[in-house]
Design a protein around this motif. Structure first.
Motif, mmCIF file in Angstrom:
data_model
loop_
_atom_site.group_PDB
_atom_site.id
_atom_site.type_symbol
_atom_site.label_atom_id
_atom_site.label_comp_id
_atom_site.label_asym_id
_atom_site.label_seq_id
_atom_site.Cartn_x
_atom_site.Cartn_y
_atom_site.Cartn_z
ATOM 1 N N GLN A 86 0.802 -1.209 0.000
ATOM 2 C CA GLN A 86 0.000 0.000 0.000
ATOM 3 C C GLN A 86 0.842 1.270 0.000
ATOM 4 O O GLN A 86 0.605 2.202 0.772
ATOM 5 C CB GLN A 86 -1.002 -0.018 1.153
ATOM 6 N N GLY A 87 1.858 1.298 -0.857
ATOM 7 C CA GLY A 87 2.681 2.483 -1.025
ATOM 8 C C GLY A 87 3.836 2.625 -0.061
ATOM 9 O O GLY A 87 4.580 3.593 -0.128
ATOM 10 N N GLN A 88 4.018 1.672 0.821
ATOM 11 C CA GLN A 88 5.104 1.729 1.799
ATOM 12 C C GLN A 88 6.109 0.620 1.505
ATOM 13 O O GLN A 88 5.726 -0.533 1.286
ATOM 14 C CB GLN A 88 4.559 1.576 3.207
ATOM 15 N N PHE A 89 7.405 0.966 1.528
ATOM 16 C CA PHE A 89 8.441 -0.026 1.272
ATOM 17 C C PHE A 89 8.711 -0.858 2.518
ATOM 18 O O PHE A 89 8.651 -0.356 3.638
ATOM 19 C CB PHE A 89 9.736 0.656 0.822
ATOM 20 N N ILE A 90 9.031 -2.125 2.289
ATOM 21 C CA ILE A 90 9.391 -3.061 3.352
ATOM 22 C C ILE A 90 10.783 -3.584 3.012
ATOM 23 O O ILE A 90 11.018 -4.067 1.898
ATOM 24 C CB ILE A 90 8.410 -4.241 3.421
ATOM 25 N N PHE A 91 11.702 -3.497 3.965
ATOM 26 C CA PHE A 91 13.072 -3.968 3.771
ATOM 27 C C PHE A 91 13.329 -5.086 4.764
ATOM 28 O O PHE A 91 13.144 -4.896 5.965
ATOM 29 C CB PHE A 91 14.065 -2.821 4.001
ATOM 30 N N ILE A 92 13.758 -6.229 4.265
ATOM 31 C CA ILE A 92 14.073 -7.357 5.138
ATOM 32 C C ILE A 92 15.550 -7.676 4.967
ATOM 33 O O ILE A 92 16.027 -7.900 3.852
ATOM 34 C CB ILE A 92 13.204 -8.589 4.808
ATOM 35 N N ASP A 93 16.259 -7.686 6.088
ATOM 36 C CA ASP A 93 17.678 -8.017 6.068
ATOM 37 C C ASP A 93 18.018 -8.857 7.289
ATOM 38 O O ASP A 93 17.118 -9.302 8.007
ATOM 39 C CB ASP A 93 18.542 -6.747 5.981
ATOM 40 N N ARG A 94 19.293 -9.067 7.543
ATOM 41 C CA ARG A 94 19.672 -9.955 8.651
ATOM 42 C C ARG A 94 19.335 -9.386 10.017
ATOM 43 O O ARG A 94 19.239 -10.106 10.996
ATOM 44 C CB ARG A 94 21.141 -10.322 8.564
ATOM 45 N N ALA A 95 19.113 -8.064 10.112
ATOM 46 C CA ALA A 95 18.754 -7.449 11.392
ATOM 47 C C ALA A 95 17.263 -7.524 11.677
ATOM 48 O O ALA A 95 16.852 -7.531 12.828
ATOM 49 C CB ALA A 95 19.218 -5.997 11.427
ATOM 50 N N GLY A 96 16.445 -7.585 10.617
ATOM 51 C CA GLY A 96 15.002 -7.638 10.825
ATOM 52 C C GLY A 96 14.227 -7.017 9.681
ATOM 53 O O GLY A 96 14.641 -7.074 8.526
ATOM 54 N N VAL A 97 13.096 -6.410 10.014
ATOM 55 C CA VAL A 97 12.191 -5.810 9.038
ATOM 56 C C VAL A 97 12.113 -4.312 9.305
ATOM 57 O O VAL A 97 11.921 -3.882 10.444
ATOM 58 C CB VAL A 97 10.779 -6.428 9.128
ATOM 59 N N TRP A 98 12.242 -3.532 8.234
ATOM 60 C CA TRP A 98 12.225 -2.077 8.296
ATOM 61 C C TRP A 98 11.146 -1.566 7.358
ATOM 62 O O TRP A 98 10.918 -2.160 6.309
ATOM 63 C CB TRP A 98 13.570 -1.519 7.851
ATOM 64 N N PHE A 99 10.518 -0.456 7.698
ATOM 65 C CA PHE A 99 9.542 0.187 6.829
ATOM 66 C C PHE A 99 10.075 1.550 6.440
ATOM 67 O O PHE A 99 10.762 2.211 7.223
ATOM 68 C CB PHE A 99 8.197 0.375 7.537
ATOM 69 N N LYS A 101 9.230 5.117 3.481
ATOM 70 C CA LYS A 101 8.386 5.751 2.465
ATOM 71 C C LYS A 101 9.042 5.779 1.093
ATOM 72 O O LYS A 101 8.385 6.034 0.095
ATOM 73 C CB LYS A 101 8.040 7.186 2.880
ATOM 74 N N SER A 102 10.362 5.547 1.034
ATOM 75 C CA SER A 102 11.070 5.568 -0.245
ATOM 76 C C SER A 102 12.188 4.530 -0.219
ATOM 77 O O SER A 102 12.532 4.002 0.843
ATOM 78 C CB SER A 102 11.646 6.953 -0.522
ATOM 79 N N LEU A 103 12.742 4.252 -1.396
ATOM 80 C CA LEU A 103 13.814 3.262 -1.485
ATOM 81 C C LEU A 103 15.087 3.714 -0.784
ATOM 82 O O LEU A 103 15.806 2.902 -0.217
ATOM 83 C CB LEU A 103 14.135 2.961 -2.955
ATOM 84 N N ASP A 104 15.363 5.013 -0.823
ATOM 85 C CA ASP A 104 16.624 5.480 -0.259
ATOM 86 C C ASP A 104 16.457 6.463 0.892
ATOM 87 O O ASP A 104 17.419 7.057 1.346
ATOM 88 C CB ASP A 104 17.486 6.097 -1.350
#
Length: 134
Positions: A86-99, A101-104
């Protein structure tokens, strides 16, 4: 004349702000979870539907984590995954899950990894008390 200069200044400022805020516009379709595939050679990323009828962003993050683990189990080496809900980015890495509003842009932590690799709400992770002097 003064009004024309003011309108020109406002239009210029709007153009500059929109260029700065530009970047990639994520899809905002309600309830749809996307996986983001990076674009080759500077091209825009592709948004592929991973799951529909997801009622919360955390459920989308769970689908992305399932996909990540499935690919790793098949011999893949991609440890970081990016998704959109729904327009929000989700980043999953070895530390966990991050939300974010933009890629960078800035991100905030939503779920942290426990010692055994599971995901949990950061405040729910209990740490062993440290004895004084240690």
């Amino acid at each position: 004349m003064m009004r024309a200069v003011s309108l020109l200044a406002v239009a210029s400022a709007a153009a500059i702000l929109s260029a700065c805020a530009g970047g990639v516009e994520p899809p905002a379709e309600r309830g749809v979870c996307y996986v983001v595939e990076p674009g080759a050679d500077g091209a825009d990323p592709a948004f592929n539907v991973l799951a529909r009828d997801q009622t919360q962003i955390e459920f989308c993050a769970a689908r992305l984590e399932e996909m990540r683990l499935r690919f790793l189990g098949l011999g893949g080496n991609r440890r970081d995954v990016i998704g959109v809900y729904q327009g929000q980015f989700i980043f999953i890495d070895r530390a966990g899950v991050w939300f974010g509003k933009s890629l960078d842009g800035p991100r905030f932590m939503a779920l942290a990894r426990t010692g055994d690799g599971r995901l949990a709400v950061p405040g729910a992770i209990e740490q062993a008390p440290v004895a004084p002097g240690q």
